[in-house]
Design a protein around this motif. Structure first.
Motif, PDB file in Angstrom:
ATOM      1  N   VAL A  98      42.622  17.248  99.716  1.00 36.49           N
ATOM      2  CA  VAL A  98      41.710  18.344 100.056  1.00 36.49           C
ATOM      3  C   VAL A  98      41.710  19.388  98.941  1.00 36.49           C
ATOM      4  CG1 VAL A  98      41.323  20.268 101.643  1.00 36.49           C
ATOM      5  CG2 VAL A  98      41.800  17.990 102.543  1.00 36.49           C
ATOM      6  N   LEU A  99      42.890  19.768  98.454  1.00 36.07           N
ATOM      7  CA  LEU A  99      42.963  20.751  97.373  1.00 36.07           C
ATOM      8  C   LEU A  99      42.263  20.246  96.116  1.00 36.07           C
ATOM      9  CD1 LEU A  99      46.550  22.301  97.550  1.00 36.07           C
ATOM     10  CD2 LEU A  99      44.381  23.295  98.254  1.00 36.07           C
ATOM     11  N   GLU A 100      42.426  18.968  95.807  1.00 38.00           N
ATOM     12  CA  GLU A 100      41.757  18.395  94.641  1.00 38.00           C
ATOM     13  C   GLU A 100      40.236  18.472  94.797  1.00 38.00           C
ATOM     14  OE1 GLU A 100      41.385  14.109  92.330  1.00 38.00           O
ATOM     15  OE2 GLU A 100      43.151  14.496  93.584  1.00 38.00           O
ATOM     16  N   LYS A 101      39.742  18.149  95.998  1.00 40.18           N
ATOM     17  CA  LYS A 101      38.300  18.208  96.259  1.00 40.18           C
ATOM     18  C   LYS A 101      37.785  19.652  96.177  1.00 40.18           C
ATOM     19  CE  LYS A 101      34.631  15.890  97.238  1.00 40.18           C
ATOM     20  NZ  LYS A 101      34.038  15.011  96.242  1.00 40.18           N
ATOM     21  N   VAL A 102      38.570  20.591  96.689  1.00 38.09           N
ATOM     22  CA  VAL A 102      38.182  22.004  96.613  1.00 38.09           C
ATOM     23  C   VAL A 102      38.079  22.435  95.151  1.00 38.09           C
ATOM     24  CG1 VAL A 102      39.000  24.364  97.047  1.00 38.09           C
ATOM     25  CG2 VAL A 102      39.056  22.657  98.879  1.00 38.09           C
ATOM     26  N   ASP A 103      39.059  22.043  94.340  1.00 39.95           N
ATOM     27  CA  ASP A 103      39.024  22.385  92.909  1.00 39.95           C
ATOM     28  C   ASP A 103      37.803  21.769  92.220  1.00 39.95           C
ATOM     29  OD1 ASP A 103      41.336  23.882  93.089  1.00 39.95           O
ATOM     30  OD2 ASP A 103      42.651  22.272  92.360  1.00 39.95           O
ATOM     31  N   GLU A 104      37.517  20.496  92.515  1.00 35.23           N
ATOM     32  CA  GLU A 104      36.349  19.834  91.929  1.00 35.23           C
ATOM     33  C   GLU A 104      35.058  20.548  92.325  1.00 35.23           C
ATOM     34  OE1 GLU A 104      36.398  15.781  93.242  1.00 35.23           O
ATOM     35  OE2 GLU A 104      38.233  15.303  92.135  1.00 35.23           O
ATOM     36  N   THR A 105      34.963  20.929  93.581  1.00 33.57           N
ATOM     37  CA  THR A 105      33.763  21.610  94.069  1.00 33.57           C
ATOM     38  C   THR A 105      33.615  22.981  93.430  1.00 33.57           C
ATOM     39  OG1 THR A 105      33.939  20.404  96.155  1.00 33.57           O
ATOM     40  CG2 THR A 105      32.522  22.356  96.149  1.00 33.57           C
ATOM     41  N   ALA A 106      34.726  23.701  93.260  1.00 34.55           N
ATOM     42  CA  ALA A 106      34.682  25.021  92.631  1.00 34.55           C
ATOM     43  C   ALA A 106      34.187  24.915  91.192  1.00 34.55           C
ATOM     44  CB  ALA A 106      36.061  25.676  92.674  1.00 34.55           C
TER      45      ALA A 106
END
Length: 91
Positions: free
Chosen positions: A20-28
């Protein structure tokens, strides 16, 4: 008042959290590369399309929860949750 707590996660829960954190970083990073109007368009396309509501049965009682959002609100959802928690949690 900021309160911190520590929770222990199972190995699988930690994997999910990391994903989830990786996806949040990618989206940011993705959103940072968009113009303001393109970000708004993306958010409009990705927002939750149905009202946030659900029913939950606890014992013999069925609870119905419906969420409504005011267009005139000045407080963020995060701010409201923090305010409510701070008012209702005593240590």
């Amino acid at each position: 008042m900021l309160m911190l707590c520590t929770i222990e996660l199972t190995e699988r829960e930690q994997e999910i959290f990391d994903e989830v954190l990786e996806k949040v970083d990618e989206t940011a990073v993705f959103l940072a590369g968009l113009s303001h109007s393109d970000r708004l368009d993306w958010l409009k396309k990705c927002r939750y399309s149905r009202p946030i509501s659900f029913e939950r049965e606890i014992g013999d009682t069925v609870y119905t929860v419906n969420a409504h959002f005011s267009e005139k609100a000045t407080e963020t959802a995060e701010g409201k949750v923090n305010r409510i928690l701070n008012q209702n949690i005593t240590l």
